[in-house]
Design a protein around this motif. Structure first.
Motif, mmCIF file in Angstrom:
data_model
loop_
_atom_site.group_PDB
_atom_site.id
_atom_site.type_symbol
_atom_site.label_atom_id
_atom_site.label_comp_id
_atom_site.label_asym_id
_atom_site.label_seq_id
_atom_site.Cartn_x
_atom_site.Cartn_y
_atom_site.Cartn_z
ATOM 1 N N ALA A 1 72.192 39.890 47.187
ATOM 2 C CA ALA A 1 73.097 40.953 47.635
ATOM 3 C C ALA A 1 72.738 42.254 46.899
ATOM 4 O O ALA A 1 72.734 42.284 45.663
ATOM 5 N N SER B 1 75.675 28.685 48.231
ATOM 6 C CA SER B 1 76.008 30.125 48.236
ATOM 7 C C SER B 1 77.331 30.353 47.530
ATOM 8 O O SER B 1 78.134 29.425 47.368
ATOM 9 N N LEU C 1 73.034 35.711 45.783
ATOM 10 C CA LEU C 1 74.086 35.331 46.734
ATOM 11 C C LEU C 1 73.932 33.878 47.195
ATOM 12 O O LEU C 1 74.927 33.147 47.346
ATOM 13 N N LYS C 2 72.695 33.454 47.378
ATOM 14 C CA LYS C 2 72.481 32.109 47.921
ATOM 15 C C LYS C 2 71.155 31.557 47.405
ATOM 16 O O LYS C 2 70.158 32.280 47.355
ATOM 17 N N TYR D 1 77.842 45.152 50.449
ATOM 18 C CA TYR D 1 76.446 44.960 50.054
ATOM 19 C C TYR D 1 75.590 44.677 51.280
ATOM 20 O O TYR D 1 76.096 44.328 52.363
ATOM 21 N N THR E 1 72.152 42.336 52.457
ATOM 22 C CA THR E 1 71.524 41.074 52.054
ATOM 23 C C THR E 1 70.009 41.156 52.227
ATOM 24 O O THR E 1 69.514 41.595 53.269
ATOM 25 N N ARG E 2 69.300 40.749 51.189
ATOM 26 C CA ARG E 2 67.848 40.630 51.250
ATOM 27 C C ARG E 2 67.488 39.141 51.186
ATOM 28 O O ARG E 2 67.836 38.453 50.213
ATOM 29 N N ASN E 3 66.823 38.648 52.196
ATOM 30 C CA ASN E 3 66.440 37.232 52.263
ATOM 31 C C ASN E 3 64.949 37.086 51.987
ATOM 32 O O ASN E 3 64.132 37.897 52.438
ATOM 33 N N SER F 1 68.818 34.362 48.944
ATOM 34 C CA SER F 1 69.513 35.556 49.469
ATOM 35 C C SER F 1 70.063 36.359 48.290
ATOM 36 O O SER F 1 70.748 35.800 47.426
#
Length: 314
Positions: A125, A99, A93-94, A106, A108-110, A123
């Motif tokens: 998704a 991004s 995602l980013k 979804y 988000t996992r950072n 990031s």
């Protein structure tokens, strides 16, 4: 409410419980598989970025370089295209400050990567698990099978319990049917019928009737046949003449007693061929031994009861 209705509700409820249980088990397994695959793809994305970091034009304060968003965006798109081809449930995602927009729901996992001392924000998704897509006909099929098996086992156990609780009907009594119309002796219980010739037939019917009337009949082959038996035998012989079986001269029922009894016994052996223990009621006993002991022999039928006999055409 009737018993069949109660049984119907019972097995309907049992079916739905099984279906929910099997479907829940399947959906739970698919959910954990989804989470495992998301973690695996996330780890692979981070490894890929770490390997490609030298080729990416990202801002690096150590080397005084600035980011080039178009090239970073192309890298994200290429990586996501590969993930799509792999049927991945995650997308990038980013990457640092670049991004992209992604359709769908979804989470988000950072995470932060530090491959060369610089901090790179990532990031990812993770698409939400679509619970409705996990409905499977296997759960429905298993629920039907187990409900049917439960019904069969319960029905069998219930039938066995009913058989135990209900007293078994008593065995039908031993009964000998004598038919003057065809001169046969018939084992009523097992349907075995055998014909007998005139003299032994009439003598045997007379013997049976005599032994039923006499409380303690005593008949010995070394003595004359009682007049009552001869009278009864003559009566039945004349009855055979009336029916049309014979026009012969009346036999002498007081002679050749051994032969007459032997013919009767042979016929009874055939009538009770497969039930020899049941013929004793109707079987004139044989003499045991010779000489003085035979003089004590009694060929009378001592345990007869009217319920044991049926005389047809009398």
């Amino acid at each position: 409410m009737t018993s069949p209705q109660l049984a119907s509700y019972k097995y309907t409820g049992y079916f739905f419980i099984l279906w929910i249980m099997f479907q829940g088990t399947y959906s739970t397994a698919k959910y954990f598989q989804h989470q495992y695959e998301a973690s695996l793809f996330t780890l692979n994305i981070e490894k890929r970025i770490a390997l490609d970091i030298s080729k990416l034009r990202l801002a690096n304060p150590i080397f005084n370089t600035i980011s080039h968003p178009p090239s970073v965006k192309r890298y994200i798109d290429q990586l996501n295209l590969y993930l799509t081809e792999q049927d991945s449930n995650v997308k990038l995602l980013k990457l640092q400050n670049v991004s992209i927009d992604i359709d769908g729901e979804y989470l988000t996992r950072n995470s932060t990567l530090t491959p060369t001392g610089q901090k790179i924000e990532v990031s990812i998704a993770v698409f939400k698990w679509p619970y409705l897509t996990t409905l499977t006909p296997i759960a429905l099929f298993l629920a039907l099978i187990f409900t049917y098996l439960n019904y069969k086992i319960y029905a069998k156990a219930n039938s066995a319990a009913n058989n135990l609780s209900e007293p078994s009907p008593p065995d039908s009594p031993v009964k000998l049917s004598i038919n003057l119309h065809d001169k046969t002796l018939n084992n009523v219980k097992f349907g075995k019928k055998v014909e007998l010739s005139n003299k032994p037939f009439c003598f045997y019917v007379a013997l049976l009737e005599y032994c039923i009337k006499e409380p303690n009949p005593l008949l010995n082959q070394s003595k004359n046949v009682p007049e009552d038996i001869i009278t009864l035998a003559n009566k039945y012989f004349y009855r055979l003449i009336e029916i049309g079986h014979t026009k012969r001269k009346r036999p002498d029922f007081s002679t050749n007693l051994d032969k007459t009894l032997s013919e009767i016994r042979a016929t009874l052996d055939a009538v009770f061929l497969h039930q020899p223990h049941e013929k004793e009621l109707f079987y004139p006993p044989k003499a045991q031994g010779e000489g003085s002991r035979s003089k004590l022999h009694n060929y009378a039928l001592e345990h007869l009861d009217p319920s044991h006999l049926e005389i047809i055409g009398k």
